[in-house]
Enzyme design. Structure first.
Site, mmCIF file in Angstrom:
data_model
loop_
_atom_site.group_PDB
_atom_site.id
_atom_site.type_symbol
_atom_site.label_atom_id
_atom_site.label_comp_id
_atom_site.label_asym_id
_atom_site.label_seq_id
_atom_site.Cartn_x
_atom_site.Cartn_y
_atom_site.Cartn_z
ATOM 1 N N GLY A 184 0.828 -1.193 0.000
ATOM 2 C CA GLY A 184 0.000 0.000 0.000
ATOM 3 C C GLY A 184 0.862 1.242 0.000
ATOM 4 N N CYS A 185 0.341 2.304 0.559
ATOM 5 C CA CYS A 185 1.059 3.576 0.611
ATOM 6 C C CYS A 185 2.403 3.403 1.308
ATOM 7 C CB CYS A 185 0.214 4.597 1.367
ATOM 8 S SG CYS A 185 1.073 6.139 1.676
ATOM 9 N N PHE A 186 3.470 3.839 0.659
ATOM 10 C CA PHE A 186 4.796 3.638 1.260
ATOM 11 C C PHE A 186 4.993 4.433 2.534
ATOM 12 C CE2 PHE A 186 6.721 6.116 -2.630
ATOM 13 C CZ PHE A 186 6.165 7.318 -2.214
#
Length: 179
Positions: free
Chosen positions: A12-14
């Site tokens: 997902g979002c880093f």
């Protein structure tokens, strides 16, 4: 001199993944970036558009004398949902897919074995995590490095990251560095 190793994962979002791994004992650095795509040196905007094939990923440099690759896999599978294809929370698209980009055959075997273990114990049903060799990792722009540490009051961070960190604290306290 100790020999450090590297692991690369996408969940997902880093910003979220980076914030969790920065708290793990034995982790020397976590770099946000992009991998698994077909555009050379993509920008954040290009990756977010979903046209480059890259996933937002983190590259973790760690001391295997303090934390094992298997321990990192445990943390990784705890802080994201490996059963949703091309989605983590509010983030949708292949750039938010679950993936492990292995650096060598030992890592490939370890992640395959760990996924088999998770499925056999019923911890997750239908894991869709991509397992692929790391071909190229592109470091994200500087403003994305240590994002949560620099922007703890950003609304997205306030909503998405604390629950992951609380889960990590509850389930893997033994793997966390003292803060």
């Amino acid at each position: 001199m100790r020999e450090l190793e590297t692991a690369t994962v996408a969940g997902g979002c880093f910003w979220c993944v980076e914030a969790a791994f920065e708290r793990v004992r034995g982790v020397e650095s976590v770099v946000s970036g992009y991998c698994g795509g077909n555009t050379e040196d993509p920008s954040y905007r290009e990756v977010c558009n979903g046209t480059t094939g890259h996933a937002e990923a983190v590259q973790i440099t760690y001391d295997p004398d303090e934390v094992s690759y298997e321990d990192l896999l445990e943390v990784f599978f705890e802080i994201h949902d490996p059963t949703t294809e091309d989605r983590q929370g509010p983030d949708v698209g292949s750039q938010y897919r679950s993936a492990v980009f292995y650096h060598d055959e030992r890592q490939r075997e370890a992640v395959e074995s760990y996924i088999d273990h998770l499925e056999s114990t019923g911890a997750y049903a239908g894991i869709v995590t991509e397992i692929a060799p790391l071909e190229q990792f592109y470091r994200a722009e500087e403003k994305h490095q240590d994002y949560f540490e620099k922007n703890p009051n950003q609304p997205y961070c306030q909503m998405q990251i604390p629950p992951k960190l609380e889960k990590l604290e509850q389930k893997h306290r033994d793997k966390l560095a003292e803060r």
